[in-house]
Scaffold this motif. Sequence first.
Motif, PDB file in Angstrom:
ATOM      1  N   GLN A  19      26.897  29.989  43.384  1.00  8.47           N
ATOM      2  CA  GLN A  19      28.254  30.112  42.854  1.00  8.47           C
ATOM      3  C   GLN A  19      28.378  31.306  41.909  1.00  8.47           C
ATOM      4  O   GLN A  19      29.395  32.001  41.913  1.00  8.47           O
ATOM      5  CB  GLN A  19      28.639  28.830  42.115  1.00  8.47           C
ATOM      6  CG  GLN A  19      28.838  27.635  43.020  1.00  8.47           C
ATOM      7  CD  GLN A  19      28.972  26.348  42.230  1.00  8.47           C
ATOM      8  OE1 GLN A  19      28.321  26.153  41.194  1.00  8.47           O
ATOM      9  NE2 GLN A  19      29.818  25.452  42.717  1.00  8.47           N
ATOM     10  N   ALA A  20      27.348  31.551  41.114  1.00  5.73           N
ATOM     11  CA  ALA A  20      27.385  32.656  40.154  1.00  5.73           C
ATOM     12  C   ALA A  20      27.523  33.998  40.857  1.00  5.73           C
ATOM     13  O   ALA A  20      28.315  34.851  40.450  1.00  5.73           O
ATOM     14  CB  ALA A  20      26.124  32.627  39.287  1.00  5.73           C
ATOM     15  N   VAL A  21      26.771  34.177  41.938  1.00  7.47           N
ATOM     16  CA  VAL A  21      26.860  35.432  42.699  1.00  7.47           C
ATOM     17  C   VAL A  21      28.226  35.529  43.379  1.00  7.47           C
ATOM     18  O   VAL A  21      28.882  36.573  43.322  1.00  7.47           O
ATOM     19  CB  VAL A  21      25.706  35.539  43.721  1.00  7.47           C
ATOM     20  CG1 VAL A  21      25.898  36.750  44.631  1.00  7.47           C
ATOM     21  CG2 VAL A  21      24.365  35.622  42.992  1.00  7.47           C
ATOM     22  N   LEU A  22      28.670  34.460  44.005  1.00 10.21           N
ATOM     23  CA  LEU A  22      29.986  34.479  44.661  1.00 10.21           C
ATOM     24  C   LEU A  22      31.085  34.801  43.656  1.00 10.21           C
ATOM     25  O   LEU A  22      31.964  35.631  43.929  1.00 10.21           O
ATOM     26  CB  LEU A  22      30.272  33.131  45.326  1.00 10.21           C
ATOM     27  CG  LEU A  22      29.458  32.794  46.567  1.00 10.21           C
ATOM     28  CD1 LEU A  22      29.669  31.337  46.956  1.00 10.21           C
ATOM     29  CD2 LEU A  22      29.815  33.717  47.724  1.00 10.21           C
ATOM     30  N   LYS A  23      31.044  34.157  42.507  1.00 15.10           N
ATOM     31  CA  LYS A  23      32.086  34.352  41.498  1.00 15.10           C
ATOM     32  C   LYS A  23      32.096  35.781  40.960  1.00 15.10           C
ATOM     33  O   LYS A  23      33.146  36.312  40.619  1.00 15.10           O
ATOM     34  CB  LYS A  23      31.910  33.340  40.372  1.00 15.10           C
ATOM     35  CG  LYS A  23      33.109  33.216  39.474  1.00 15.10           C
ATOM     36  CD  LYS A  23      32.980  32.015  38.556  1.00 15.10           C
ATOM     37  CE  LYS A  23      34.177  31.942  37.618  1.00 15.10           C
ATOM     38  NZ  LYS A  23      34.109  30.764  36.745  1.00 15.10           N
ATOM     39  N   ALA A  24      30.939  36.423  40.901  1.00 18.41           N
ATOM     40  CA  ALA A  24      30.876  37.816  40.432  1.00 18.41           C
ATOM     41  C   ALA A  24      31.660  38.747  41.354  1.00 18.41           C
ATOM     42  O   ALA A  24      32.082  39.825  40.939  1.00 18.41           O
ATOM     43  CB  ALA A  24      29.428  38.271  40.318  1.00 18.41           C
ATOM     44  N   TYR A  25      31.884  38.323  42.590  1.00 17.72           N
ATOM     45  CA  TYR A  25      32.614  39.139  43.575  1.00 17.72           C
ATOM     46  C   TYR A  25      34.015  38.615  43.851  1.00 17.72           C
ATOM     47  O   TYR A  25      34.682  39.081  44.774  1.00 17.72           O
ATOM     48  CB  TYR A  25      31.800  39.236  44.874  1.00 17.72           C
ATOM     49  CG  TYR A  25      30.646  40.181  44.722  1.00 17.72           C
ATOM     50  CD1 TYR A  25      30.791  41.545  44.977  1.00 17.72           C
ATOM     51  CD2 TYR A  25      29.419  39.729  44.263  1.00 17.72           C
ATOM     52  CE1 TYR A  25      29.740  42.424  44.786  1.00 17.72           C
ATOM     53  CE2 TYR A  25      28.355  40.604  44.063  1.00 17.72           C
ATOM     54  CZ  TYR A  25      28.534  41.942  44.328  1.00 17.72           C
ATOM     55  OH  TYR A  25      27.495  42.822  44.131  1.00 17.72           O
ATOM     56  N   LYS A  26      34.488  37.674  43.041  1.00 19.84           N
ATOM     57  CA  LYS A  26      35.771  37.031  43.310  1.00 19.84           C
ATOM     58  C   LYS A  26      36.929  38.023  43.407  1.00 19.84           C
ATOM     59  O   LYS A  26      37.838  37.834  44.213  1.00 19.84           O
ATOM     60  CB  LYS A  26      36.076  35.947  42.278  1.00 19.84           C
ATOM     61  CG  LYS A  26      36.323  36.477  40.890  1.00 19.84           C
ATOM     62  CD  LYS A  26      36.571  35.370  39.892  1.00 19.84           C
ATOM     63  CE  LYS A  26      36.761  36.002  38.521  1.00 19.84           C
ATOM     64  NZ  LYS A  26      36.953  35.036  37.498  1.00 19.84           N
TER      65      LYS A  26
END
Length: 128
Positions: A19-26
């Motif tokens: 989730q942390a990686v995905l959220k960094a690219y939101k």
Amino acid sequence: MDKRELAVQYKHSGCNCCQAVLKAYKDELKVPEELLMKMGSGFGTGMGCLEATCGALCAATMVAGLKNDATTPTVMMSKKMLASFKEKSGATICKELKGVETGKVLCDCDDCVRHAVECIEETKEQMC
């Protein structure tokens, strides 16, 4: 803020590694943040609760799939990211990274998150 450190910040704010990686690219992805969090929710402690691929690396592949508008198949980008992640981190399987069976941690979660972001950035030019 650097995306690597942004992802680590999200990791320390209640997100799992994926989730942390995905959220960094939101902001770059055309997907609602809530959906990104749901997509990544099953990858805390890697796939299958430490048994398989690191969740941060899974997120890198998801980002590539969501961003890929190029003729290069996402699977080829995934292969490149896997090799790069393994070189940086020492393994791709969560329990190996965490040293569950050996007692030797190869790469902590913060660095796995950083390495996953680096893998995305390394293949970004192929996604456009």
